[in-house]
Design an enzyme around this catalytic site. Structure first.
Site, PDB file in Angstrom:
ATOM      1  NE  ARG A  14      -1.237   2.635   2.746  1.00 22.29           N
ATOM      2  CZ  ARG A  14      -0.764   3.790   3.182  1.00 22.29           C
ATOM      3  NH1 ARG A  14      -0.729   4.846   2.395  1.00 22.29           N
ATOM      4  NH2 ARG A  14      -0.275   3.878   4.401  1.00 22.29           N
ATOM      5  CG  ASP A  15       3.218   4.421   2.938  1.00 25.90           C
ATOM      6  OD1 ASP A  15       2.669   5.335   2.291  1.00 25.90           O
ATOM      7  OD2 ASP A  15       4.056   4.637   3.831  1.00 25.90           O
ATOM      8  CG  HIS A 206       4.764   4.903   8.789  1.00 25.98           C
ATOM      9  ND1 HIS A 206       3.995   3.923   8.206  1.00 25.98           N
ATOM     10  CD2 HIS A 206       5.095   5.742   7.788  1.00 25.98           C
ATOM     11  CE1 HIS A 206       3.875   4.177   6.908  1.00 25.98           C
ATOM     12  NE2 HIS A 206       4.527   5.276   6.623  1.00 25.98           N
ATOM     13  CG  HIS A 208       8.509   7.644   4.541  1.00 30.95           C
ATOM     14  ND1 HIS A 208       8.170   7.274   3.276  1.00 30.95           N
ATOM     15  CD2 HIS A 208       7.424   7.406   5.307  1.00 30.95           C
ATOM     16  CE1 HIS A 208       6.919   6.849   3.262  1.00 30.95           C
ATOM     17  NE2 HIS A 208       6.434   6.912   4.489  1.00 30.95           N
ATOM     18  CB  CYS A 239      12.368   7.747  -5.790  1.00 32.20           C
ATOM     19  SG  CYS A 239      13.236   8.497  -7.171  1.00 32.20           S
ATOM     20  CG  ASN A 248       7.182   3.252   4.455  1.00 33.88           C
ATOM     21  OD1 ASN A 248       6.863   3.766   5.512  1.00 33.88           O
ATOM     22  ND2 ASN A 248       6.417   3.278   3.381  1.00 33.88           N
TER      23      ASN A 248
HETATM   24 ZN   LIG Z   1       4.483   6.222   4.799  1.00 31.33          ZN
END
Ligand SMILES: [Zn+2]
Length: 289
Positions: A14-15, A206, A208, A239, A248
């Site tokens: 998802r992310d 969470h 990045h 990217c 992440n």
């Molecule tokens: Zn995220």
């Protein structure tokens, strides 16, 4: 001992994919989730029921959810931006759903076109429906230390949104360093403030990897008592055409980092590397086209 175990939420499908420009075929997404299901995660975030206009990559959410093979002990999570998305998530048999708010007012306005207060009212309807259906809800907060518009974010703003999301019924808050500009200092200060008001077992990190400081940020979070982290297979998301850049924190990096500290994760690194090879093949294949 509980303190020797960390649970990892795999958010790559998802992310990660949400931020990749290369559109991945539904059958490949299904295969990816199935490979991840073999790795030992408790929770896999599979997709998002957002408008396909916002996120074309995830327009096939229902197809993916109905195509995956489910392990009974894994929670298959989806992101739900509103009641319509929640209804679709429920129909697709999601094990849990996630809602999201920002700690920064300007980010909220730019990202979801409403104030933080308005977003919480909107998500109240999702919470009401989920409560009736007994579907667990996870709350994401973005920009917990840094905002692309406002710069530094006050820890008290994070604490206030987190408290409200928990009061609304979220079982856990995932604290997102959305820009990836967090440092052990800023993440540590933010956590000190939040932990004063919220039990640490309700929090997840969470982070990045923009500045390649995620492992340090996870380390300080472990010191503060956090035992849940989100990560993305191959570090995807952020990217286009370059898996690993600014997405992440990569799942295999976190797992190795934790295992080196003698902290168990339940993740099988051999199985994880099969999933990772598959992710790389998807992006190689697509960038060659
Ligand atoms: Zn995220």
């Amino acid at each position: 001992m509980r303190n020797d175990h960390v649970s990892i939420v795999e958010v790559g499908p998802r992310d990660g994919l949400q931020n990749e420009k290369t559109i991945i075929a539904s059958e490949d997404k299904i295969k990816l989730v199935n490979l991840l299901s073999d790795c030992g995660f408790d929770t896999i975030e599979v997709t998002s029921f957002v408008s396909p206009k916002w996120v074309p990559q995830l327009a096939d959410a229902s197809v993916v959810m109905s195509g995956i093979s489910r392990h009974p002990r894994i929670s298959y999570a989806v992101l739900t931006p509103n009641l319509k998305g929640y209804t679709q998530a429920k129909e697709s048999n999601a094990s849990e759903v996630a809602i999201f708010a920002a700690a920064s007012e300007t980010f909220s306005q730019n990202n979801i076109n409403c104030s933080i207060d308005e977003s919480l009212v909107r998500f109240g309807r999702v919470m009401d429906a989920a409560r009736v259906d007994q579907v667990p809800v996870r709350g994401y907060i973005s920009c917990v230390v840094d905002c692309p518009y406002e710069g530094k974010v006050l820890p008290s703003a994070v604490c206030s949104v987190a408290t409200r999301l928990l009061d609304m019924g979220c079982y856990e808050i995932s604290l997102g360093d959305t820009t990836g500009n967090g440092t052990p200092q800023s993440i540590g200060t933010m956590l000190d403030c939040v932990i004063e008001h919220i039990s640490v077992d309700k929090l997840a990190g969470h982070y990045h990897d923009t500045n390649h400081r995620t492992l340090e940020n996870i380390d300080i979070s472990l010191e503060k008592g956090l035992r849940r982290f989100d990560s993305s297979i191959g570090g995807i998301g952020g990217c286009p055409y370059a898996p690993g850049a600014r997405g992440n924190v990569a799942t295999s990096d976190v797992v190795r980092f934790l295992h080196d500290k003698n902290i168990s994760t339940g993740i099988d690194l051999d199985k994880l590397s099969l999933a990772l090879q598959f992710v790389h093949s998807l992006f190689e294949q697509n960038s060659a086209n």
